[in-house]
Design an enzyme around this catalytic site. Structure first.
Site, mmCIF file in Angstrom:
data_model
loop_
_atom_site.group_PDB
_atom_site.id
_atom_site.type_symbol
_atom_site.label_atom_id
_atom_site.label_comp_id
_atom_site.label_asym_id
_atom_site.label_seq_id
_atom_site.Cartn_x
_atom_site.Cartn_y
_atom_site.Cartn_z
ATOM 1 N N PRO A 192 65.028 97.989 46.970
ATOM 2 C CA PRO A 192 65.048 96.816 46.093
ATOM 3 C C PRO A 192 65.380 97.154 44.631
ATOM 4 C CG PRO A 192 62.800 97.478 46.490
ATOM 5 C CD PRO A 192 63.665 98.375 47.329
ATOM 6 N N CYS A 193 66.647 97.476 44.399
ATOM 7 C CA CYS A 193 67.061 97.896 43.061
ATOM 8 C C CYS A 193 66.932 96.778 42.028
ATOM 9 C CB CYS A 193 68.462 98.468 43.081
ATOM 10 S SG CYS A 193 69.708 97.384 43.745
ATOM 11 N N HIS A 194 66.742 95.545 42.474
ATOM 12 C CA HIS A 194 66.532 94.453 41.516
ATOM 13 C C HIS A 194 65.236 94.634 40.739
ATOM 14 C CE1 HIS A 194 64.306 93.034 45.063
ATOM 15 N NE2 HIS A 194 63.559 92.341 44.205
#
Length: 103
Positions: A54-56
């Site tokens: 989840p790079c967000h």
């Protein structure tokens, strides 16, 4: 697997540990791994699976979201974070005192 792939995988492993509703910074990940925050950013830009990693949940040192978020732009990054309960101070900035996850 080459050196870059190995470094990127180390970044992905740490990003997977960020809980929903929290964020961390490129610098925090870089500090833990002993690498430049820019390398962390490059790794996340090349993230092969945004559902798994989840790079967000990664923002800059001021809590600002990425203007060129690789998976749909800053509006998508903001919507993803808001859907996890993260509130914004303004259009692009998260309150790090409230939402920062440290390793």
């Amino acid at each position: 697997m080459n050196k870059t792939d190995t470094a990127y995988e180390r970044v992905y492993e740490l990003v997977r540990k960020i809980p929903k509703g929290k964020v961390t910074t490129y610098g925090e990940i870089g500090r833990v791994l002993g690498m430049s925050p820019r390398i962390v950013g490059m790794a996340l830009h090349h993230n092969p699976d945004s559902d798994l990693t989840p790079c967000h949940r990664v923002v800059n040192r001021e809590g600002r979201i990425a203007p060129n978020f690789a998976f749909g732009g800053k509006d998508i990054q903001k919507k993803l974070l808001e859907s996890e309960g993260v509130e914004f101070r303004d259009e692009i900035q998260v309150d790090l005192k409230k939402y920062l996850y440290s390793y």
